[in-house]
Design a protein around this motif. Structure first.
Motif, short mmCIF file in Angstrom:
data_model
loop_
_atom_site.label_atom_id
_atom_site.label_comp_id
_atom_site.label_asym_id
_atom_site.label_seq_id
_atom_site.Cartn_x
_atom_site.Cartn_y
_atom_site.Cartn_z
N GLY A 25 0.81 -1.21 0.00
CA GLY A 25 0.00 0.00 0.00
C GLY A 25 0.84 1.26 0.00
N VAL A 26 1.87 1.26 0.85
CA VAL A 26 2.73 2.45 0.91
C VAL A 26 3.49 2.63 -0.40
N ALA A 27 4.00 1.52 -0.97
CA ALA A 27 4.74 1.63 -2.23
C ALA A 27 3.86 2.18 -3.34
N LEU A 28 2.61 1.66 -3.43
CA LEU A 28 1.70 2.14 -4.46
C LEU A 28 1.35 3.61 -4.24
N SER A 29 1.08 3.96 -3.00
CA SER A 29 0.75 5.35 -2.68
C SER A 29 1.91 6.28 -3.00
N LEU A 30 3.12 5.85 -2.62
CA LEU A 30 4.29 6.69 -2.88
C LEU A 30 4.54 6.84 -4.38
N ALA A 31 4.30 5.76 -5.13
CA ALA A 31 4.51 5.85 -6.58
C ALA A 31 3.54 6.87 -7.19
N ILE A 32 2.26 6.77 -6.79
CA ILE A 32 1.27 7.71 -7.33
C ILE A 32 1.60 9.14 -6.91
N LEU A 33 1.94 9.30 -5.62
CA LEU A 33 2.27 10.64 -5.12
C LEU A 33 3.54 11.17 -5.78
N ALA A 34 4.50 10.28 -6.03
CA ALA A 34 5.73 10.73 -6.69
C ALA A 34 5.44 11.21 -8.11
N GLY A 40 3.52 18.06 -10.49
CA GLY A 40 3.33 19.34 -9.82
C GLY A 40 4.60 20.17 -9.82
N ALA A 41 5.74 19.51 -9.59
CA ALA A 41 7.01 20.24 -9.61
C ALA A 41 7.29 20.82 -10.99
N TRP A 42 7.00 19.99 -12.03
CA TRP A 42 7.21 20.49 -13.39
C TRP A 42 6.30 21.68 -13.68
N VAL A 43 5.04 21.56 -13.25
CA VAL A 43 4.09 22.64 -13.49
C VAL A 43 4.53 23.90 -12.75
N ALA A 45 7.59 24.68 -11.83
CA ALA A 45 8.78 25.22 -12.50
C ALA A 45 8.38 25.94 -13.79
N ARG A 46 7.46 25.32 -14.55
CA ARG A 46 7.00 25.93 -15.79
C ARG A 46 6.31 27.26 -15.52
N THR A 47 5.47 27.30 -14.48
CA THR A 47 4.78 28.53 -14.11
C THR A 47 5.78 29.62 -13.74
N ALA A 48 6.77 29.24 -12.95
CA ALA A 48 7.78 30.21 -12.53
C ALA A 48 8.57 30.73 -13.72
N THR A 49 8.92 29.82 -14.65
CA THR A 49 9.69 30.23 -15.83
C THR A 49 8.91 31.21 -16.69
N VAL A 198 -3.66 19.84 -10.87
CA VAL A 198 -2.71 18.84 -10.34
C VAL A 198 -2.74 18.84 -8.81
N PHE A 199 -2.72 20.00 -8.21
CA PHE A 199 -2.69 20.04 -6.75
C PHE A 199 -4.03 19.65 -6.14
N VAL A 200 -5.11 19.96 -6.83
CA VAL A 200 -6.40 19.47 -6.36
C VAL A 200 -6.42 17.94 -6.41
N SER A 201 -5.86 17.37 -7.48
CA SER A 201 -5.80 15.91 -7.59
C SER A 201 -4.93 15.31 -6.49
N ILE A 202 -3.80 15.96 -6.22
CA ILE A 202 -2.93 15.47 -5.13
C ILE A 202 -3.67 15.51 -3.80
N GLY A 203 -4.36 16.62 -3.53
CA GLY A 203 -5.10 16.72 -2.28
C GLY A 203 -6.19 15.66 -2.17
N ALA A 204 -6.94 15.46 -3.29
CA ALA A 204 -8.00 14.45 -3.26
C ALA A 204 -7.42 13.05 -3.06
N LEU A 205 -6.29 12.77 -3.72
CA LEU A 205 -5.67 11.46 -3.58
C LEU A 205 -5.17 11.24 -2.15
N ILE A 206 -4.61 12.28 -1.56
CA ILE A 206 -4.13 12.16 -0.17
C ILE A 206 -5.30 11.86 0.76
N VAL A 207 -6.41 12.57 0.56
CA VAL A 207 -7.59 12.32 1.40
C VAL A 207 -8.08 10.88 1.21
N LEU A 208 -8.12 10.43 -0.06
CA LEU A 208 -8.58 9.07 -0.33
C LEU A 208 -7.65 8.04 0.29
#
Length: 535
Positions: A25-34, A40-43, A45-49, A198-208
């Motif tokens: 469970g942790v491995a799957l969760s970490l893979a999805i979160l990663a 999110g990091a790319w977005v 960075a792209r926004t900042a650029t 992306v961040f809304v999806s991350i938040g929803a996934l974390i809650v789930l």
């Protein structure tokens, strides 16, 4: 995995333990979160650029292009007025426009350093402006003032045509810069929207994931552990014969079996615990009796040993006074040896008694001003200090919770040693420092005396350890041992600084609030009575 009630489920998952479920469970969760995190990091960075490009390049470039146009228009206005009227006031806007053109063109070139199309547009503008200035502006500006310029009239059509090309180049440049800025703004808006999703999806996934983990822990771990805890409390309440029923996943069932094995082992060991306690009580009583005997021995030295020693010393001194010079030289030497030995023995016994009293009779913990204690010590040693010609200086000393008598003994031994062990022909110079070091106070006593050899920096703190003969320096060799006992009793340490070679430097620490020590009130009654009447 097993069910909550311990019934195995059908399938390969029935053999999974809690650890394996958690790992998967942790491995799957970490893979999805990663994955989402990388997106999110790319977005971000792209926004900042894009934002940096828009704020630092596109908008300033358009603004600078407009200022460049304004500077060139000022040149055209000034040179046209000067050519028509010959008035020198019209030449000032032209020259000011030249300076502004140069500055804005340089600024625009820096902003468009990474934009090849932008640099091409700027080159076209500069080429058009240079052509207009060469063919019209500079020749007209070179005409003498006071009268309309014939050259301006002659080249008016050519100058207008050249400046129209300048206007066209400036217009094309600004239009392209506006288009680039609009495109950057649109990219920023699109990237910001993607970032938000992306961040809304991350938040929803974390809650789930949190909900799934909570429910899985509750069903697979919490409930079996609660049952195991209830049975453990039943056993802890005194029902040692209560058997623990295995339940939950395979690893929790194993845990239940191990706890039940421990219960059975405790039942077997319980029969031996009372006997062990009785043995410990007997050993504690024996240890207390042994300590009382050791305490009593220290005070017996002040009575049973002091009295015959005083008698031996008195009679040997009578022999020395009555028969001095009446016997042969060897008899006088023997009598001197006896008197000296008796006196030394009495000093050793008194020093040993003082050593044993540290932490026993002297344990009156109170607020002690070390400045006052040191001043009183220097007054006590004033005769020795004056005879040695010693110079003593010290930093402001702190106030501690300590035993004042022990502090006086500490300073008396340290200052007394520094005065006694001086270099022949050199007046002692003694320096006492104090500074706060974490939770302790750090003190140093430095002198310019004979020093301590590196091989003896530890031996000097051993009781009755002497580095010199009694003929060279008096004393029993107990002073630094007593200092060590006093310092350790007050929660500190003491040592010789081996790197200091100009004499001796002793470094010790004291705690502001030393640990509790055994005082007279805790001694046995008979021992306490002897302590109160000890000489």
């Amino acid at each position: 995995m097993t069910g909550v009630e311990g019934r195995p489920r059908v399938g390969a998952l029935s053999t999974w333990t809690t650890r394996r479920w958690l790992r998967v469970g942790v491995a799957l969760s970490l893979a999805i979160l990663a994955l989402l995190g990388a997106t999110g990091a790319w977005v971000l960075a792209r926004t900042a650029t894009i934002s940096k490009d828009l704020v630092d390049v596109r908008s300033p470039a358009l603004t600078t292009a407009i200022r460049l146009e304004t500077a060139i228009l000022d040149q055209e206005t000034g040179i046209r007025g000067y050519g028509l009227t010959g008035t020198s006031e019209f030449i000032a806007p032209y020259r000011r426009g030249l300076d502004e053109q140069k500055a804005n063109a340089s600024r625009l070139a820096d902003l468009l350093e990474d934009d090849s199309d932008g640099r091409k547009d700027l080159a076209v503008v500069q080429e058009a402006v240079e052509h207009w200035q060469e063919r019209f502006a500079r020749p007209v500006a070179a005409e003498p003032p006071g009268a309309p310029s014939p050259l301006a009239t002659k080249r008016a059509a050519e100058g207008k045509k050249a400046f129209d090309r300048v206007r066209e180049a400036l217009h094309d440049q600004q239009e392209r810069l506006r288009a680039e800025r609009t495109r950057a703004r649109d990219d920023l808006m699109a990237t910001s929207t993607l970032r938000n999703w992306v961040f809304v999806s991350i938040g929803a996934l974390i809650v789930l994931l949190a909900a799934l983990i909570f429910e899985g822990l509750r069903r697979g771990i919490n409930r079996p552990l609660e049952q195991l805890g209830a049975e453990a409390r039943t056993i802890a309440g005194g029902d040692f014969d209560h058997a623990i029923k295995p339940t939950g996943p395979a690893d929790l069932r194993r845990l239940s079996g191990e706890i039940d094995f421990m219960r059975r082992r405790l039942v077997r060991e319980l029969a031996f615990s009372e006997e062990a306690r009785l043995r410990l009580d007997a050993q504690a009583a024996e240890l207390q009796r042994s300590n009382a005997e050791l305490e009593q021995f220290a005070y017996v030295a002040s009575h049973d040993l002091q009295e015959p020693l005083r008698k031996v010393s008195s009679f040997t001194q009578l022999l020395q006074r009555r028969y001095a010079g009446k016997l042969d030289a060897r008899a006088d030497q023997y009598i001197d040896f006896a008197v000296d030995g008796a006196n030394r023995m009495q000093v050793l016994i008194n020093d040993l008694l003082d050593f044993s009293r540290v932490g026993r009779l002297h344990n009156a913990q109170q607020t002690v001003d070390l400045d006052t204690v040191l001043t009183r010590t220097l007054s006590t040693l004033s005769v020795a200090i004056e005879e040695a010609g010693a110079t003593i200086s010290h930093d402001p000393l702190p106030t501690l919770i300590a035993d004042p008598t022990q502090m006086g003994m500490l300073w008396q031994n340290l200052i007394g040693n520094a005065v006694k062990f001086r270099r022949p022909g050199t007046p002692p110079e003694i320096r006492v420092t104090a500074e706060r070091e974490d939770d302790l106070w750090r003190f140093t006593v430095t002198d310019n005396g004979i020093g301590i050899e590196p091989d003896y920096v530890d031996k000097v703190f051993v009781i009755f350890q002497r580095l010199h003969t009694k003929d060279a320096y008096s004393g029993s060799g107990i002073g630094l041992a007593m200092c060590k006992k006093i310092v350790e009793f007050h929660g500190g340490t003491i040592a010789v600084d081996p790197e200091y070679t100009e004499g001796a430097r002793l470094i010790f620490t004291l705690a502001p609030h030393p640990p509790e020590a055994i005082g007279p009130s805790t001694l046995p009654e008979a021992t306490r009575a002897d302590a109160e009447h000890a000489p």
